[in-house]
Write a protein that holds these residues in place. Structure first.
Motif, short mmCIF file in Angstrom:
data_model
loop_
_atom_site.label_atom_id
_atom_site.label_comp_id
_atom_site.label_asym_id
_atom_site.label_seq_id
_atom_site.Cartn_x
_atom_site.Cartn_y
_atom_site.Cartn_z
N GLN A 148 0.82 -1.19 0.05
CA GLN A 148 0.06 -0.12 -0.01
C GLN A 148 0.90 1.07 0.11
N GLU A 149 1.87 0.89 0.58
CA GLU A 149 2.85 2.06 0.53
C GLU A 149 3.41 2.60 -0.83
N ASP A 150 3.70 1.58 -1.55
CA ASP A 150 3.85 1.81 -2.79
C ASP A 150 2.83 2.34 -3.89
N ALA A 151 1.78 1.79 -3.43
CA ALA A 151 0.51 2.35 -4.38
C ALA A 151 0.21 3.65 -4.01
N LEU A 152 0.51 3.97 -2.63
CA LEU A 152 0.37 5.70 -2.31
C LEU A 152 1.10 6.48 -2.96
N CYS A 153 2.49 6.00 -3.20
CA CYS A 153 3.40 6.79 -3.69
C CYS A 153 3.02 6.94 -5.44
N ASP A 154 2.60 5.89 -5.98
CA ASP A 154 2.12 5.90 -7.37
C ASP A 154 0.83 6.74 -7.36
N HIS A 155 0.26 6.88 -6.46
CA HIS A 155 -1.11 7.51 -6.50
C HIS A 155 -0.80 9.08 -6.51
N VAL A 156 0.13 9.58 -5.66
CA VAL A 156 0.39 10.89 -5.53
C VAL A 156 1.47 11.33 -6.56
N ALA A 157 2.14 10.56 -7.14
CA ALA A 157 3.37 10.75 -8.11
C ALA A 157 2.88 11.63 -9.12
N ASP A 158 3.66 12.56 -9.65
CA ASP A 158 3.26 13.23 -11.00
C ASP A 158 3.94 12.42 -12.26
N ASP A 159 3.70 13.06 -13.17
CA ASP A 159 3.98 12.41 -14.38
C ASP A 159 5.31 12.12 -14.77
N SER A 160 6.25 12.60 -14.02
CA SER A 160 7.67 12.31 -14.21
C SER A 160 8.13 11.30 -12.90
N GLY A 161 7.07 10.85 -12.18
CA GLY A 161 7.65 9.91 -11.20
C GLY A 161 7.81 10.79 -9.56
N TYR A 162 8.05 11.89 -9.57
CA TYR A 162 8.29 12.69 -8.38
C TYR A 162 7.02 12.38 -7.40
N VAL A 163 7.53 12.12 -6.29
CA VAL A 163 6.55 11.83 -5.14
C VAL A 163 6.78 12.90 -4.04
N ASP A 164 5.81 13.79 -4.00
CA ASP A 164 6.12 15.06 -3.11
C ASP A 164 5.83 14.47 -1.73
N ALA A 165 6.70 14.59 -0.69
CA ALA A 165 6.34 14.10 0.53
C ALA A 165 5.11 14.63 1.20
N GLU A 166 4.92 16.00 1.03
CA GLU A 166 3.95 16.78 1.72
C GLU A 166 2.53 15.96 1.21
N LEU A 167 2.39 15.47 -0.11
CA LEU A 167 1.08 15.00 -0.48
C LEU A 167 1.11 13.66 0.30
N VAL A 168 2.17 12.82 0.32
CA VAL A 168 2.12 11.50 1.20
C VAL A 168 1.54 11.84 2.52
N ALA A 169 2.25 12.79 3.06
CA ALA A 169 1.88 13.28 4.38
C ALA A 169 0.43 13.80 4.65
N THR A 170 -0.10 14.44 3.64
CA THR A 170 -1.54 14.74 3.81
C THR A 170 -2.37 13.58 3.50
N GLU A 171 -1.90 12.58 2.56
CA GLU A 171 -2.92 11.08 2.56
C GLU A 171 -2.96 10.56 3.78
N VAL A 172 -1.69 10.44 4.43
CA VAL A 172 -1.57 9.58 5.80
C VAL A 172 -2.36 10.17 6.70
N THR A 173 -2.29 11.50 6.95
CA THR A 173 -2.89 12.44 7.94
C THR A 173 -4.62 12.15 7.88
N GLU A 174 -4.88 12.17 6.63
CA GLU A 174 -6.37 11.83 6.28
C GLU A 174 -6.79 10.54 6.80
N ILE A 175 -6.01 9.56 6.66
CA ILE A 175 -6.14 8.09 6.85
C ILE A 175 -6.24 8.04 8.47
#
Length: 105
Positions: free
Chosen positions: A65-92
């Motif tokens: 699920q961690e990999d799926a979350l990173c894929d979910h928030v990644a932009d077109d270049s594959g960059y995963v913004d740590a703030e977006l991940v933190a926002t998702e986890v906080t929401e969970i």
């Protein structure tokens, strides 16, 4: 489609939900009582060491699920913004904390 009795029983073992951005998660209910997760959260709160967040996310979501979350928030270049991940986890975390069995414990 209605779930079978076995599927219903299995679903009762998890917190299942979807974040505002559409990430679907399934967290084992025992995780809210996991000592190591609690210790990591407490350590982060005390030290604000952002490296601990990686341990928290991995323990909470598991590798798949961690990999799926990173894929979910990644932009077109594959960059995963740590703030977006933190926002998702906080929401969970927020959603789980509102569950009746967590709220009343």
């Amino acid at each position: 489609m209605e779930l079978s009795m076995e599927e219903k029983k299995n679903e009762e073992k998890y917190y299942v939900g979807k974040t505002a951005s559409g990430f679907q998660y399934k967290i084992p209910k025992y995780m809210v009582k996991d000592f190591k997760l609690g210790a990591d959260i407490r350590k982060y709160q005390r030290t604000q060491d952002t490296m601990i967040i990686f341990d928290i996310i991995e323990r909470l979501l598991g590798e798949e699920q961690e990999d799926a979350l990173c894929d979910h928030v990644a932009d077109d270049s594959g960059y995963v913004d740590a703030e977006l991940v933190a926002t998702e986890v906080t929401e969970i975390f927020d959603a789980i904390s509102e569950e009746p069995d967590v709220k009343n414990s």
